[in-house]
Design a protein around this motif. Structure first.
Motif, PDB file in Angstrom:
ATOM      1  N   ILE A  16      -3.600 -29.571 108.167  1.00  0.00           N
ATOM      2  CA  ILE A  16      -3.038 -29.534 109.518  1.00  0.00           C
ATOM      3  C   ILE A  16      -4.030 -28.768 110.386  1.00  0.00           C
ATOM      4  CG2 ILE A  16      -1.124 -28.666 110.929  1.00  0.00           C
ATOM      5  CD1 ILE A  16       0.595 -28.886 108.285  1.00  0.00           C
ATOM      6  N   ALA A  17      -4.323 -29.306 111.564  1.00  0.00           N
ATOM      7  CA  ALA A  17      -5.390 -28.700 112.365  1.00  0.00           C
ATOM      8  C   ALA A  17      -5.181 -28.920 113.857  1.00  0.00           C
ATOM      9  CB  ALA A  17      -6.739 -29.296 111.949  1.00  0.00           C
ATOM     10  N   ILE A  18      -6.020 -28.226 114.612  1.00  0.00           N
ATOM     11  CA  ILE A  18      -6.162 -28.472 116.046  1.00  0.00           C
ATOM     12  C   ILE A  18      -7.490 -29.208 116.206  1.00  0.00           C
ATOM     13  CG2 ILE A  18      -6.565 -27.373 118.285  1.00  0.00           C
ATOM     14  CD1 ILE A  18      -4.731 -25.046 117.156  1.00  0.00           C
ATOM     15  N   ASP A  19      -7.423 -30.374 116.827  1.00  0.00           N
ATOM     16  CA  ASP A  19      -8.634 -31.152 117.083  1.00  0.00           C
ATOM     17  C   ASP A  19      -9.212 -30.697 118.425  1.00  0.00           C
ATOM     18  OD1 ASP A  19     -10.591 -32.990 116.542  1.00  0.00           O
ATOM     19  OD2 ASP A  19      -9.343 -34.757 116.885  1.00  0.00           O
ATOM     20  N   PHE A  20     -10.483 -30.979 118.643  1.00  0.00           N
ATOM     21  CA  PHE A  20     -11.146 -30.570 119.885  1.00  0.00           C
ATOM     22  C   PHE A  20     -11.562 -31.788 120.695  1.00  0.00           C
ATOM     23  CE2 PHE A  20     -12.358 -26.871 117.080  1.00  0.00           C
ATOM     24  CZ  PHE A  20     -11.486 -25.986 117.672  1.00  0.00           C
ATOM     25  N   PRO A  21     -11.597 -31.643 122.025  1.00  0.00           N
ATOM     26  CA  PRO A  21     -12.051 -32.762 122.866  1.00  0.00           C
ATOM     27  C   PRO A  21     -13.535 -33.061 122.615  1.00  0.00           C
ATOM     28  CG  PRO A  21     -11.661 -30.785 124.196  1.00  0.00           C
ATOM     29  CD  PRO A  21     -11.214 -30.470 122.808  1.00  0.00           C
ATOM     30  N   GLU A  22     -13.939 -34.293 122.889  1.00  0.00           N
ATOM     31  CA  GLU A  22     -15.310 -34.744 122.612  1.00  0.00           C
ATOM     32  C   GLU A  22     -16.364 -33.884 123.305  1.00  0.00           C
ATOM     33  OE1 GLU A  22     -16.499 -36.801 120.311  1.00  0.00           O
ATOM     34  OE2 GLU A  22     -14.396 -36.908 119.726  1.00  0.00           O
ATOM     35  N   ASN A  23     -16.110 -33.491 124.571  1.00  0.00           N
ATOM     36  CA  ASN A  23     -17.127 -32.699 125.286  1.00  0.00           C
ATOM     37  C   ASN A  23     -17.355 -31.347 124.622  1.00  0.00           C
ATOM     38  OD1 ASN A  23     -14.561 -31.819 126.146  1.00  0.00           O
ATOM     39  ND2 ASN A  23     -15.313 -31.231 128.168  1.00  0.00           N
ATOM     40  N   GLU A 165      -2.683 -28.426 123.016  1.00  0.00           N
ATOM     41  CA  GLU A 165      -1.474 -29.176 123.367  1.00  0.00           C
ATOM     42  C   GLU A 165      -0.927 -30.003 122.210  1.00  0.00           C
ATOM     43  OE1 GLU A 165      -1.623 -30.417 127.843  1.00  0.00           O
ATOM     44  OE2 GLU A 165      -3.555 -30.950 126.945  1.00  0.00           O
ATOM     45  N   GLU A 166      -1.721 -30.123 121.134  1.00  0.00           N
ATOM     46  CA  GLU A 166      -1.321 -30.969 120.002  1.00  0.00           C
ATOM     47  C   GLU A 166      -1.643 -30.288 118.679  1.00  0.00           C
ATOM     48  OE1 GLU A 166      -2.005 -35.634 121.224  1.00  0.00           O
ATOM     49  OE2 GLU A 166      -3.651 -34.562 120.294  1.00  0.00           O
ATOM     50  N   ILE A 167      -0.869 -30.638 117.677  1.00  0.00           N
ATOM     51  CA  ILE A 167      -1.183 -30.287 116.293  1.00  0.00           C
ATOM     52  C   ILE A 167      -1.322 -31.619 115.551  1.00  0.00           C
ATOM     53  CG2 ILE A 167      -0.435 -29.082 114.209  1.00  0.00           C
ATOM     54  CD1 ILE A 167       1.409 -27.394 115.951  1.00  0.00           C
ATOM     55  N   VAL A 168      -2.328 -31.702 114.682  1.00  0.00           N
ATOM     56  CA  VAL A 168      -2.650 -32.969 114.034  1.00  0.00           C
ATOM     57  C   VAL A 168      -2.608 -32.820 112.512  1.00  0.00           C
ATOM     58  CG1 VAL A 168      -4.345 -34.842 113.882  1.00  0.00           C
ATOM     59  CG2 VAL A 168      -4.213 -33.473 115.982  1.00  0.00           C
ATOM     60  N   LEU A 169      -1.993 -33.799 111.863  1.00  0.00           N
ATOM     61  CA  LEU A 169      -2.051 -33.904 110.404  1.00  0.00           C
ATOM     62  C   LEU A 169      -3.196 -34.854 110.076  1.00  0.00           C
ATOM     63  CD1 LEU A 169      -0.896 -33.423 107.537  1.00  0.00           C
ATOM     64  CD2 LEU A 169       0.629 -35.376 107.944  1.00  0.00           C
ATOM     65  N   PHE A 170      -4.171 -34.354 109.311  1.00  0.00           N
ATOM     66  CA  PHE A 170      -5.332 -35.153 108.931  1.00  0.00           C
ATOM     67  C   PHE A 170      -5.285 -35.476 107.446  1.00  0.00           C
ATOM     68  CE2 PHE A 170      -7.150 -33.124 112.707  1.00  0.00           C
ATOM     69  CZ  PHE A 170      -7.945 -34.123 113.238  1.00  0.00           C
ATOM     70  N   GLU A 171      -5.791 -36.674 107.128  1.00  0.00           N
ATOM     71  CA  GLU A 171      -6.094 -36.999 105.744  1.00  0.00           C
ATOM     72  C   GLU A 171      -7.592 -36.851 105.576  1.00  0.00           C
ATOM     73  OE1 GLU A 171      -5.640 -40.514 102.392  1.00  0.00           O
ATOM     74  OE2 GLU A 171      -4.907 -40.875 104.421  1.00  0.00           O
TER      75      GLU A 171
END
Length: 193
Positions: A16-23, A165-171
């Protein structure tokens, strides 16, 4: 009815992580490149598209847990408002003089990351996922050190504030070329009033 053997169970490697914007990923990549050019030694560098802030590494779990982990994220998203964190500084674990991991620091003055980690952790343990053994230490991994290295100059990542603003579940799929992170579920945090 016979019990299925464990080889019949599909496993997923999750975090589970916080993703970052492309810039921001681009800016981190430029910083990583300058660090890379001043290091003597072997480091496995994180790919630009894989930059993220891990909230909770789950590891290999039977696929049946995926829906339960999604439920946990749904619950947590009702308790936490969107908030800001600051990326700043450059360091290493356990120390920069003898690092195993090179990182960019994360500053979270209001303690929201710790709050999210605790909310997620308690709920995952209730679902039967083993408790995290390591203390929570928010950072962005730039690279993993494979042997002793020498860093030829000092670095400091200039402050960059971002809104979470989001939390992401990654595989995480491990390949010979390195891991591939696939977002499989996202939750949006409550809007900050």
């Amino acid at each position: 009815m016979t019990e299925k053997s464990s080889k019949d169970i599909n496993y997923k490697r999750l975090f589970i992580a916080i993703d970052f914007p492309e810039n921001l990923k681009e800016r981190i990549f430029v910083f990583q490149k300058s660090v890379r050019n001043s290091i003597i030694g072997n480091v496995k560098w994180v790919e630009k598209e894989n930059f993220h802030l891990t909230l909770r590494f789950i590891g290999e779990v039977p696929e049946k847990y995926v829906d339960e982990i999604k439920e946990v994220l749904d619950e947590v998203s009702h308790y936490v408002e969107s908030f800001s964190i600051t990326l700043e500084s450059f360091g290493g674990f356990p120390s920069l003089s003898s690092p195993r991991v090179l990182w960019i620091g994360i500053k979270d003055e209001l303690g929201n990351l710790e709050k999210i980690f605790d909310l997620i952790e308690r709920r995952l343990v209730k679902k039967g996922i083993p408790k995290e053994k390591k203390p929570f230490s928010p950072h962005l991994t730039l690279g993993r050190v494979k042997e002793n290295i020498r860093i030829l100059q000092d670095f400091d990542f200039k402050k960059e504030e971002i809104l979470v603003e989001e939390i992401v579940l990654f595989e995480s799929n491990l390949t010979p070329q390195g891991p591939i992170y696939q977002p499989i579920y996202k939750v949006t945090l409550k809007k900050h009033m």
